[in-house]
Enzyme design. Structure first.
Site, PDB file in Angstrom:
ATOM      1  N   ILE A   1       9.370 -47.683 -11.035  1.00  0.00           N
ATOM      2  CA  ILE A   1       8.291 -47.884 -10.060  1.00  0.00           C
ATOM      3  C   ILE A   1       6.964 -47.316 -10.543  1.00  0.00           C
ATOM      4  O   ILE A   1       5.933 -47.566  -9.945  1.00  0.00           O
ATOM      5  CB  ILE A   1       8.657 -47.312  -8.668  1.00  0.00           C
ATOM      6  CG1 ILE A   1       9.050 -45.841  -8.762  1.00  0.00           C
ATOM      7  CG2 ILE A   1       9.779 -48.142  -8.034  1.00  0.00           C
ATOM      8  CD1 ILE A   1       9.302 -45.213  -7.385  1.00  0.00           C
TER       9      ILE A   1
ATOM     10  N   GLU B   1      14.762 -40.975  -6.320  1.00  0.00           N
ATOM     11  CA  GLU B   1      13.587 -41.166  -7.176  1.00  0.00           C
ATOM     12  C   GLU B   1      13.618 -40.094  -8.263  1.00  0.00           C
ATOM     13  O   GLU B   1      13.726 -38.906  -7.956  1.00  0.00           O
ATOM     14  CB  GLU B   1      12.305 -41.039  -6.355  1.00  0.00           C
ATOM     15  CG  GLU B   1      12.095 -42.241  -5.445  1.00  0.00           C
ATOM     16  CD  GLU B   1      10.950 -42.062  -4.466  1.00  0.00           C
ATOM     17  OE1 GLU B   1      10.710 -42.989  -3.683  1.00  0.00           O
ATOM     18  OE2 GLU B   1      10.311 -40.986  -4.488  1.00  0.00           O
TER      19      GLU B   1
ATOM     20  N   GLU C   1      13.307 -33.293 -16.867  1.00  0.00           N
ATOM     21  CA  GLU C   1      12.636 -32.493 -17.898  1.00  0.00           C
ATOM     22  C   GLU C   1      13.530 -31.341 -18.352  1.00  0.00           C
ATOM     23  O   GLU C   1      13.963 -30.531 -17.549  1.00  0.00           O
ATOM     24  CB  GLU C   1      11.312 -31.898 -17.391  1.00  0.00           C
ATOM     25  CG  GLU C   1      10.571 -31.182 -18.520  1.00  0.00           C
ATOM     26  CD  GLU C   1       9.380 -30.331 -18.064  1.00  0.00           C
ATOM     27  OE1 GLU C   1       8.527 -30.043 -18.899  1.00  0.00           O
ATOM     28  OE2 GLU C   1       9.314 -29.956 -16.876  1.00  0.00           O
TER      29      GLU C   1
ATOM     30  N   GLU D   1      -8.093 -31.874 -30.129  1.00  0.00           N
ATOM     31  CA  GLU D   1      -9.505 -31.619 -29.803  1.00  0.00           C
ATOM     32  C   GLU D   1      -9.780 -31.658 -28.301  1.00  0.00           C
ATOM     33  O   GLU D   1     -10.808 -31.166 -27.850  1.00  0.00           O
ATOM     34  CB  GLU D   1     -10.441 -32.591 -30.543  1.00  0.00           C
ATOM     35  CG  GLU D   1     -10.372 -34.014 -30.023  1.00  0.00           C
ATOM     36  CD  GLU D   1     -11.564 -34.864 -30.500  1.00  0.00           C
ATOM     37  OE1 GLU D   1     -12.622 -34.310 -30.845  1.00  0.00           O
ATOM     38  OE2 GLU D   1     -11.420 -36.102 -30.500  1.00  0.00           O
TER      39      GLU D   1
ATOM     40  N   GLU E   1      -7.677 -30.275 -26.092  1.00  0.00           N
ATOM     41  CA  GLU E   1      -6.883 -29.220 -25.458  1.00  0.00           C
ATOM     42  C   GLU E   1      -7.658 -27.916 -25.585  1.00  0.00           C
ATOM     43  O   GLU E   1      -8.081 -27.554 -26.684  1.00  0.00           O
ATOM     44  CB  GLU E   1      -5.524 -29.104 -26.151  1.00  0.00           C
ATOM     45  CG  GLU E   1      -4.557 -28.171 -25.455  1.00  0.00           C
ATOM     46  CD  GLU E   1      -3.153 -28.251 -26.048  1.00  0.00           C
ATOM     47  OE1 GLU E   1      -2.227 -28.609 -25.313  1.00  0.00           O
ATOM     48  OE2 GLU E   1      -2.994 -27.953 -27.246  1.00  0.00           O
TER      49      GLU E   1
END
Lengths: 177, 177
Positions: free
Chosen positions: B16, B40, B119, B138, B140
């Site tokens: 989705i 989800e 994760e 560059e 970050e």
């Protein structure tokens, strides 16, 4: 790049997914170097976890976590309902998931993974437990397991739990139970 | 409800949201009681964090976390690139963010918040650090800060860090540095 000013400034944004629990936003942001970049953020209502101790044993719940397609052994936990305080949520979740209520003491508050979500986790320590079950959610399936506190500490140190809040909470209270 | 069988079985699903880093899937699942429900899931490439110690000091990075609209002080960390191993990622992120490389030892692997995302976080301990910077990203922005190890442990115990992996990693290595 090292900078004094680290702020990323909101320029404009939109909701790109309105889910049942989460909402995903995509924002344009102004970086400290003047570049414009995109940030996708998963908005979450926040959650609680409860380290519940009875007779020098911790109450854990075994459940199937669909997101990772495996069972975990975790501290009782759950999401904040609308207008619910973390303390109310901790009391409700502990009763729903284990059948016990008890004294609640705040232990820690942290962000679970601040790189992409604002989910905040409030950890509580529950003691003086009394059996006083609340009707559980009929579509939530779990088994309560009791483990001696010292064994739980060893399990956390040996990476035998898979869940961050469970490991963190047990390590934080090591030596205090 | 306590059940022997905790499994939630995939029935059908769809993507989705296809984000830049995350992907969100919505699946229909068969619950142990025969009900059909929706899950989800936020799919994430996985990440690493590095507890890097130099002269009894830990290297931390201060950065602005857009998702929570505040600065944090965290261990160096980052997402896995495509086809990158956790060890390679840990070496790359440490060099990009702090300028150091060193010996790497796996410390822990856990799920950051398995209620809604897959994760996975791989924590490493880096020692024997040598200055050998990689070109940083560059876009970050961060500042490296060095804190005596014993002070970092106290800060973790007093809830002065806001980031779960940082607290967990420091507590896990307490007494071993």
């Amino acid at each position: 790049m090292e900078k004094d000013n680290l702020l990323e400034e909101y320029l404009e944004g939109e909701v790109i997914l309105e889910g049942r629990i989460i909402r995903v936003e995509r924002d344009s942001v102004l970086l400290p170097n003047g570049h414009v970049s995109t940030r996708e953020v998963v908005r979450h209502p926040g959650a609680v976890g409860v380290i519940a101790v009875l007779d020098q044993e911790i109450l854990l719940v075994r459940q199937y976590r669909y997101a990772i397609a495996q069972e975990t052994l975790e501290i009782p936990a759950g999401k904040l309902d609308a207008n619910e305080s973390p303390l109310e949520c901790a009391k409700r979740e502990l009763r729903e998931e284990t059948g016990y209520r008890g004294s609640m003491e705040g232990v820690s508050t942290f962000y679970t993974t601040p790189g992409f979500t604002d989910e905040v986790m409030h950890l509580f320590l529950a003691r003086d437990l009394i059996w006083d079950p609340l009707k559980p959610d009929e579509d939530e399936f779990l088994r309560v397991e009791r483990i001696p506190w010292d064994k739980a500490v060893q399990m956390a140190r040996k990476n035998l739990f898979k869940d961050a809040k469970t490991i963190l909470g047990i390590l934080l209270l090591q030596g205090q139970i």
